[in-house]
Design a protein around this motif. Sequence first.
Motif, PDB file in Angstrom:
ATOM      1  N   GLN A  47       0.134   4.117   2.477  1.00  0.00           N
ATOM      2  CA  GLN A  47      -1.046   3.457   3.054  1.00  0.00           C
ATOM      3  C   GLN A  47      -0.824   3.228   4.538  1.00  0.00           C
ATOM      4  O   GLN A  47       0.311   3.064   4.996  1.00  0.00           O
ATOM      5  CB  GLN A  47      -1.293   2.106   2.366  1.00  0.00           C
ATOM      6  N   TRP A  48      -1.913   3.210   5.281  1.00  0.00           N
ATOM      7  CA  TRP A  48      -1.817   2.898   6.699  1.00  0.00           C
ATOM      8  C   TRP A  48      -1.047   1.590   6.857  1.00  0.00           C
ATOM      9  O   TRP A  48      -1.269   0.637   6.116  1.00  0.00           O
ATOM     10  CB  TRP A  48      -3.203   2.767   7.318  1.00  0.00           C
TER      11      TRP A  48
ATOM     12  N   ARG B 118      -0.979  10.818   7.693  1.00  0.00           N
ATOM     13  CA  ARG B 118      -1.230  12.179   7.195  1.00  0.00           C
ATOM     14  C   ARG B 118      -1.032  12.234   5.678  1.00  0.00           C
ATOM     15  O   ARG B 118      -1.825  12.850   4.959  1.00  0.00           O
ATOM     16  CB  ARG B 118      -0.313  13.188   7.898  1.00  0.00           C
ATOM     17  N   SER B 119       0.027  11.578   5.196  1.00  0.00           N
ATOM     18  CA  SER B 119       0.287  11.549   3.757  1.00  0.00           C
ATOM     19  C   SER B 119      -0.841  10.866   3.001  1.00  0.00           C
ATOM     20  O   SER B 119      -1.227  11.311   1.918  1.00  0.00           O
ATOM     21  CB  SER B 119       1.610  10.824   3.464  1.00  0.00           C
ATOM     22  N   HIS B 120      -1.371   9.793   3.561  1.00  0.00           N
ATOM     23  CA  HIS B 120      -2.488   9.087   2.927  1.00  0.00           C
ATOM     24  C   HIS B 120      -3.696  10.014   2.792  1.00  0.00           C
ATOM     25  O   HIS B 120      -4.321  10.092   1.725  1.00  0.00           O
ATOM     26  CB  HIS B 120      -2.848   7.842   3.740  1.00  0.00           C
ATOM     27  N   LEU B 121      -4.004  10.732   3.859  1.00  0.00           N
ATOM     28  CA  LEU B 121      -5.140  11.658   3.828  1.00  0.00           C
ATOM     29  C   LEU B 121      -4.911  12.782   2.826  1.00  0.00           C
ATOM     30  O   LEU B 121      -5.826  13.158   2.081  1.00  0.00           O
ATOM     31  CB  LEU B 121      -5.396  12.221   5.229  1.00  0.00           C
ATOM     32  N   GLN B 122      -3.686  13.321   2.800  1.00  0.00           N
ATOM     33  CA  GLN B 122      -3.376  14.398   1.843  1.00  0.00           C
ATOM     34  C   GLN B 122      -3.479  13.910   0.407  1.00  0.00           C
ATOM     35  O   GLN B 122      -3.922  14.651  -0.471  1.00  0.00           O
ATOM     36  CB  GLN B 122      -1.982  14.962   2.123  1.00  0.00           C
TER      37      GLN B 122
ATOM     38  N   LEU C  86       5.462   5.945  -2.193  1.00  0.00           N
ATOM     39  CA  LEU C  86       6.536   5.092  -1.700  1.00  0.00           C
ATOM     40  C   LEU C  86       7.013   4.191  -2.825  1.00  0.00           C
ATOM     41  O   LEU C  86       6.238   3.810  -3.702  1.00  0.00           O
ATOM     42  CB  LEU C  86       6.050   4.263  -0.514  1.00  0.00           C
ATOM     43  N   LEU C  87       8.292   3.876  -2.774  1.00  0.00           N
ATOM     44  CA  LEU C  87       8.937   3.104  -3.829  1.00  0.00           C
ATOM     45  C   LEU C  87       9.309   1.733  -3.275  1.00  0.00           C
ATOM     46  O   LEU C  87      10.149   1.625  -2.375  1.00  0.00           O
ATOM     47  CB  LEU C  87      10.207   3.828  -4.302  1.00  0.00           C
ATOM     48  N   TYR C  88       8.653   0.711  -3.779  1.00  0.00           N
ATOM     49  CA  TYR C  88       8.912  -0.655  -3.332  1.00  0.00           C
ATOM     50  C   TYR C  88       9.525  -1.468  -4.472  1.00  0.00           C
ATOM     51  O   TYR C  88       9.076  -1.377  -5.612  1.00  0.00           O
ATOM     52  CB  TYR C  88       7.619  -1.334  -2.879  1.00  0.00           C
TER      53      TYR C  88
END
Length: 194
Positions: free
Chosen positions: A28-29, A68-72, A82-84
Amino acid sequence: MGPAGINPILLNIPENFESNRLLIRAAQWGDGAAVNEAVHESLAELSPWMPWAQVPPTVQESEASIRRSHLQFMERKDLRMLLYHKESGQLVGSSGLHRIDWQTRKFEIGYWVRTSCSRQGYISEAVDAITDYAIRELGANRIEIRCDSRNTQSARVAGRLGFTLEGIIRNDKCDVDGALRDTMIFSKVRGMEY
């Protein structure tokens, strides 16, 4: 197009889910600063295997990558996750489903863990949960893990989770120094492993 001509962008798929200790979610942004911190902490361990980890990124570069990852993810082209850690909120690492073929429902799982969280089973836990997600939510027919044949830690994750070593492709890619390397291919296939 996916099966029956369905455009993957129309698929309603969860953007987050949990394992025992982890919240696993789409990038996420605003995630760039946490990713940047984890990458900087882990450069010595990441740089032998990851071309993108050769030079420490700026926070802005990490944020741009996250966006970019969010858009993809929204376009269903690449599903970076992502791992939280659920209790501490700390970013443990990154994973996701890559090199997607929606027609055959084939996905490749990639992963890395920050140095301070390594050897604690987080990646095995995350990959197991992401494998289940791919099967249950995305109808995966084939899930792959690919790694440099010298990356024994990555190969151990695949073996521990019941992925089958299908073979080693010799001189498949260049490593981070430009030398030819071999690639191990592990998989789980619908009807055989699940």
